[in-house]
Write a protein that holds these residues in place. Sequence first.
Motif, PDB file in Angstrom:
ATOM      1  N   THR C 282      11.587  17.704   4.272  1.00  0.00           N
ATOM      2  CA  THR C 282      10.901  16.782   3.097  1.00  0.00           C
ATOM      3  C   THR C 282      10.354  17.678   2.018  1.00  0.00           C
ATOM      4  N   ALA C 283      10.200  17.263   0.840  1.00  0.00           N
ATOM      5  CA  ALA C 283       9.361  17.935  -0.174  1.00  0.00           C
ATOM      6  C   ALA C 283       8.354  17.368  -0.858  1.00  0.00           C
ATOM      7  N   GLY C 284       7.191  17.810  -1.095  1.00  0.00           N
ATOM      8  CA  GLY C 284       5.940  17.477  -1.704  1.00  0.00           C
ATOM      9  C   GLY C 284       5.670  17.799  -3.249  1.00  0.00           C
ATOM     10  N   HIS C 291       3.831  14.849   1.389  1.00  0.00           N
ATOM     11  CA  HIS C 291       5.191  15.185   1.182  1.00  0.00           C
ATOM     12  C   HIS C 291       6.214  14.187   1.658  1.00  0.00           C
ATOM     13  N   LYS C 295      14.821  15.262   1.645  1.00  0.00           N
ATOM     14  CA  LYS C 295      15.639  16.266   0.960  1.00  0.00           C
ATOM     15  C   LYS C 295      17.036  16.173   1.689  1.00  0.00           C
TER      16      LYS C 295
END
Lengths: 81, 160, 641
Positions: C282-284, C291, C295
């Motif tokens: 996961t991205a924040g 986040h 992804k």
Amino acid sequence: MTTSKERSSLQERAKQRTTGAFRCLSCFKRLSPPKGATHYTCPQCNYEWRVAWFTPEEPRIRGPVWDSYEQLTQDRMKGGK
Amino acid sequence: MEKVLVVDAHKCTGCRLCEQVCSVMHEGSVNPHRARLKIMKWEIEGEVLPMVCRQCDDPPCRDICPMGAIDKNDDTGLVQVDYDKCIGCRMCVSACPFGAMDYDVVGKKVMKCDLCGGDPQCVAFCDPAAIRFENKAKDSSNARRAAAEAARAVQSEKDR
Amino acid sequence: MSLSRKIAFVDLTTGKIETKPISKELRRKFLGGRGLDMYLLYKHTKPGVDPLGPDNVALISAGLLVGTLASASSRTHVGGKSPLTGYVGSANVGGFFGPEMRLAGFDHLVIRGKAEKPVYLYLHDDEIEIRDAEHLWGTDTRDVQDLIRQELADDDIQSLCIGQAGENLVKYACIRTSIKNAAGRTGIGAIWGSKNLKAVAAKGMRDIGIAQPKEALAYNKEIINQVTSAKVSKTMQKLGTPFIWGVTNSTGLVRTRNFQLNQLVNADDIEPESIEEDLVGTAGCFACQVHCRGKYFIKEGPYKGTYDEGPEYTSQGAFGAEVGCTSKNTVLVCNHLVNYYGMDNLETGSMISWAMELFEKGILTLEDTGGLDLTWGNDETVIELVHKIAKREGIGDILADSPLEAAARIGKDSERYLVHVKGMSNLHSDERPTPALALNIAVSSRGSDHLRGRPAIDLYHLPEKVLRQIYSNPIPYDGPLTSDYRDYEGKPWQVMWQEHLYSTVDCLGICKYHTVFLGPNMPAYEEWANLIRLNTGLELTPEEIYRAGERGYTLERLFNIREGMTREDDKLVDRYHDEPTPLGLPVVRGRFIDRDKFKIMVDEYYAHHEWDENGVPTREKLEALSLNTLDKSGSEPSNLV
């Protein structure tokens, strides 16, 4: 006005959170399935839910068991509830 | 025992909170260009890698400093700058193979990670624990355990 | 200090650039972000301005706390008069652009005029350059950001940009930044396209000073704990916003096959846990510990190996339920394509599902669609239509217009199948069983919009006592509140309260997932008062902050009224009232919005706002909000910048 030293009402309430449970989407009863369970039937309204765990302690409803769900719903609707 | 910053890039979400709190901790301002660490990104490939000071055993920044202003602490292992001796020539910046020794254009001084005096804020704030503060030896033991667990899972699958 | 950032006025026709400071008075009144954005929109456009003409403005506004120690403080607003609705155009975006713009020395940009040739702006060190973008025109939203970084030889640059959809004036083209952050709604991307503005890039090295650094660090940690300890945050950290699907589709609150069904049955492949199997992490956004962006790499088909982020809850509806598709791959591919071209996923899916219903009803034929088979659940068609809309090819040219324009072009009673409010399409939620949520979309200031005032916690069946704690703070409220989401009682107050809450959090530049949106115990006014004081030094009480949010929202109403909106526009399409829900659990089956009760809700909602029976803010209210430096028409707000 609270200062940063005190806790806000929301922060206070946050401490009373329950874990390990979710509400039945049909009857809103709070349910606590056994850890790791993938299916759980609500003892109050008999809906069976597929259960997923987003942490080892926290369950959530993944979805209905579609076939039995539709049958149960049809029966309920006939019963006028 | 020497403790260092240990990075687990797979856990990093790329949010750069570490850069933010680092600059506030050291400079009282948010300015990622004044942070002592940096999140490198390859956006289109979806990859991130936090770059931190390694606190080298044999630090090139120390070796190249003409003023002897950089020193490695025997007890803590911290590589630190003595600003009373530093003349701001930036030789250390050129020498660091990780870009961890940096130049602060606002404060007009070289800057590097000082581990926040033993309580690194990047570690304190990183919820996914992509940066940890650990004994030097632990770095390899963690990787060893993870690899061993993966191998064990395969093994027990075969046995079944 | 963070308050020293400036407003820049950029005229693309003349190339003239002017900067002005932001007065303390303006800060106290509108805070920043969306509120000041709306002030600038009202002030710097003339009534009736053509949304795609040179006199419309393209606005960019960083929130008051953007970049500061306020957790998830990345949110930035873009604005203008909407080419989609003709009313307020306003969209919110996270990512990393906002903090970088502030580091470069700017809080707000007012871009007007039209460049002769494609250009982009470069913000750095208190300066703005207008740079040639002819070589960037035609590029997608990822390449253009990469190319700008290469051209300026600086990896730190963050850009807002448009893709081909914005260049082609797709009426719901969005503004994009990073891999998937999008200021999605109301078609701001088309405004940029009309101005030949491809991107705004920023790189800054100026300190954002923190008023009380040590205290702000400690308090920020407390806020992060409050947020990340919430169940909803833990869920989003793993599943992203698709988690909402578990509740809504299981209950029967998802509009399916345009608006014919309210549940996508046997859609196990697009359930959040199924999508999560494809996520590699996961991205924040900037400084956020929730986040929530997944992804992923696309696993099969022509896009195999392509990286993207998401998908959001909206994509499950837009490329799943609404179009009758049950394929995860379709959701992931379409999510990628709308990001790539730069257009609103919600509006794209809604237009496609509308076309599919027209095809089912025989209003569109194979001849109209150029041979495309628009049968429900046809995955290839849905993917192909996304391409065609972005490029305005064939039937895609019609679907790239606003819903009402497209219906006018097709004719034949096609308008009655649109699912929209004020010309903007509805989310894939079915609000027929939930009057509070239905009222929210009907009255929202930017057309059908769940992010303007949705009382989402109404679905949680919270005890009345808890609801009262939340909804009577900081303004006392002793009217009715009920736990049953099917009730009409008390809901107008909840909608108004949420409108002001979201308006405020948008002024501050904090993510909505950090306030009372999906979690009842998230930070709100008390916490914000502390965050504002510790970070900026401004002393504001929770009530003053609430009033600032209310002021911004009222100004949006005034703008819409100026542009011709009336009470008649605060409505739902007939199907909400005439066609009961056919599927779902017994609690939601057979539900519809009662016309009489709906009218009473709107009346109550106006009364809570202190607007008259036509939805016009009363003079007393305007004076109370000090929006009372009035001109002759009685509607001009104060004149500060």
